[in-house]
Design a protein around this motif. Sequence first.
Motif, mmCIF file in Angstrom:
data_model
loop_
_atom_site.group_PDB
_atom_site.id
_atom_site.type_symbol
_atom_site.label_atom_id
_atom_site.label_comp_id
_atom_site.label_asym_id
_atom_site.label_seq_id
_atom_site.Cartn_x
_atom_site.Cartn_y
_atom_site.Cartn_z
ATOM 1 N N TYR A 9 98.386 92.751 44.298
ATOM 2 C CA TYR A 9 97.780 92.272 43.058
ATOM 3 C C TYR A 9 97.517 90.780 43.176
ATOM 4 O O TYR A 9 98.427 89.992 43.426
ATOM 5 C CB TYR A 9 98.670 92.557 41.844
ATOM 6 C CG TYR A 9 97.961 92.209 40.553
ATOM 7 C CD1 TYR A 9 96.894 92.990 40.106
ATOM 8 C CD2 TYR A 9 98.314 91.091 39.815
ATOM 9 C CE1 TYR A 9 96.209 92.673 38.948
ATOM 10 C CE2 TYR A 9 97.634 90.753 38.657
ATOM 11 C CZ TYR A 9 96.575 91.546 38.228
ATOM 12 O OH TYR A 9 95.883 91.206 37.081
ATOM 13 N N THR A 201 83.852 92.995 44.380
ATOM 14 C CA THR A 201 82.832 92.090 43.841
ATOM 15 C C THR A 201 81.716 91.822 44.836
ATOM 16 O O THR A 201 80.539 91.702 44.455
ATOM 17 C CB THR A 201 83.486 90.759 43.435
ATOM 18 O OG1 THR A 201 84.564 91.018 42.523
ATOM 19 C CG2 THR A 201 82.497 89.826 42.776
ATOM 20 N N ALA A 231 85.194 102.707 43.249
ATOM 21 C CA ALA A 231 86.162 101.684 43.662
ATOM 22 C C ALA A 231 87.340 102.325 44.381
ATOM 23 O O ALA A 231 87.806 101.820 45.416
ATOM 24 C CB ALA A 231 86.640 100.887 42.450
ATOM 25 N N THR A 248 93.497 93.304 44.745
ATOM 26 C CA THR A 248 92.743 93.609 43.541
ATOM 27 C C THR A 248 93.236 92.699 42.428
ATOM 28 O O THR A 248 94.444 92.526 42.250
ATOM 29 C CB THR A 248 92.887 95.082 43.123
ATOM 30 O OG1 THR A 248 92.229 95.273 41.862
ATOM 31 C CG2 THR A 248 94.329 95.512 43.008
ATOM 32 N N THR A 250 92.176 93.079 39.146
ATOM 33 C CA THR A 250 91.742 93.657 37.890
ATOM 34 C C THR A 250 92.633 93.237 36.718
ATOM 35 O O THR A 250 93.842 93.079 36.868
ATOM 36 C CB THR A 250 91.698 95.193 37.981
ATOM 37 O OG1 THR A 250 91.219 95.714 36.743
ATOM 38 C CG2 THR A 250 93.081 95.783 38.271
ATOM 39 N N THR A 251 92.002 93.067 35.569
ATOM 40 C CA THR A 251 92.755 92.772 34.347
ATOM 41 C C THR A 251 92.846 94.011 33.457
ATOM 42 O O THR A 251 93.403 93.947 32.360
ATOM 43 C CB THR A 251 92.083 91.628 33.562
ATOM 44 O OG1 THR A 251 90.747 92.011 33.216
ATOM 45 C CG2 THR A 251 92.046 90.354 34.386
ATOM 46 N N ASN A 252 92.320 95.121 33.937
ATOM 47 C CA ASN A 252 92.273 96.366 33.184
ATOM 48 C C ASN A 252 93.442 97.257 33.605
ATOM 49 O O ASN A 252 93.571 97.611 34.787
ATOM 50 C CB ASN A 252 90.932 97.058 33.454
ATOM 51 C CG ASN A 252 90.740 98.331 32.668
ATOM 52 O OD1 ASN A 252 91.508 99.278 32.804
ATOM 53 N ND2 ASN A 252 89.699 98.362 31.846
ATOM 54 N N HIS A 255 92.524 100.437 35.364
ATOM 55 C CA HIS A 255 92.095 100.208 36.743
ATOM 56 C C HIS A 255 93.283 99.897 37.646
ATOM 57 O O HIS A 255 93.265 100.237 38.837
ATOM 58 C CB HIS A 255 91.082 99.072 36.793
ATOM 59 C CG HIS A 255 89.762 99.420 36.165
ATOM 60 N ND1 HIS A 255 88.783 98.494 35.920
ATOM 61 C CD2 HIS A 255 89.272 100.617 35.726
ATOM 62 C CE1 HIS A 255 87.742 99.085 35.357
ATOM 63 N NE2 HIS A 255 88.020 100.377 35.236
ATOM 64 N N MET A 256 94.313 99.242 37.103
ATOM 65 C CA MET A 256 95.520 99.003 37.895
ATOM 66 C C MET A 256 96.089 100.325 38.395
ATOM 67 O O MET A 256 96.409 100.479 39.580
ATOM 68 C CB MET A 256 96.575 98.265 37.062
ATOM 69 C CG MET A 256 96.246 96.832 36.737
ATOM 70 S SD MET A 256 97.540 96.090 35.687
ATOM 71 C CE MET A 256 96.837 94.470 35.380
ATOM 72 N N ASP A 259 93.807 101.881 41.005
ATOM 73 C CA ASP A 259 93.901 101.214 42.303
ATOM 74 C C ASP A 259 95.173 101.626 43.045
ATOM 75 O O ASP A 259 95.158 101.833 44.264
ATOM 76 C CB ASP A 259 93.885 99.693 42.122
ATOM 77 C CG ASP A 259 92.543 99.174 41.612
ATOM 78 O OD1 ASP A 259 91.559 99.935 41.617
ATOM 79 O OD2 ASP A 259 92.487 97.998 41.190
#
Length: 289
Positions: A9, A201, A231, A248, A250-252, A255-256, A259
Amino acid sequence: MANIPRIIYGTAWKKEKTTDLVKAAVLAGFRAIDTACQPKHYREDLVGQAIKELQEQGIQRSDLFIQTKFTSIDGQDTSQPLPYDPHLPLPDQVFASFQTSQKNLGTEYVDSLVLHSPLRSHSDTMLVWNAFEKLYKDGKVKHLGISNIYNLDRLKMIWEDSNIKPTFVQNRFYADSGYDVDIRAFLKDKNARYQSFWTLTANPHILNTPEMAKISQQTRVGDSGSLATSAQIFFKYLMQRHNIIPLTGTTNKEHMVQDLLCANTNNNESFSLSPEQIAAIDRLFVNKN
């Protein structure tokens, strides 16, 4: 000491949200966190606050793989308070930066210390690397690494002149560098690992292809049996095909979790790609990887 992770992370650009996002990531299942002693882009101190609060919830320091970086003055914002005195000799800058990291993170050791980028000259880079080696020999660092190095000859020079070899190279994974094909081959030969950032990205031209959409429709993930996202397919491909460790950021929270399913957390094989699917993704790189 935590094992070498399959996914990390990343905490760049999280600013005042860093603590909450790191806690969310770890509670979702992440056990590896990447940061840097670089106030310009990271809040290393708020990573430390997250570690402290997580310990209160029963997650021990030894459960986590903490990776931080030494950033030379060229990568610092001199309008902000610096983590070391830039007038010190380079080795002392490293030691001072590491002491700041120890304070920020609330830990006596880190699992991985990464040189944020090579310095302007090879001799200066090796002065810094030799200081890294001392921290390693003193037991304060478990692994060493280098980031933002896209020239194989320069990496080979560091390799040849170092006593403690890099465990990791962390680079932007994108087409402009040819996806570091030669560097990754070199690391594989040396039994070292490649960490990728900007993994999603920088690659919409791959993620948004009909081929990826087709593979997503063919692939179900985890106990829920939901269809894999592009993804997830891409992360799994990099892990399964190339043994890459992706970052990764991600702030979602959803999605964490998604992933993490790519990384076979808790020893569960959530899904894998077939040889035919891997070959199809290979072709998307036009023989660049």
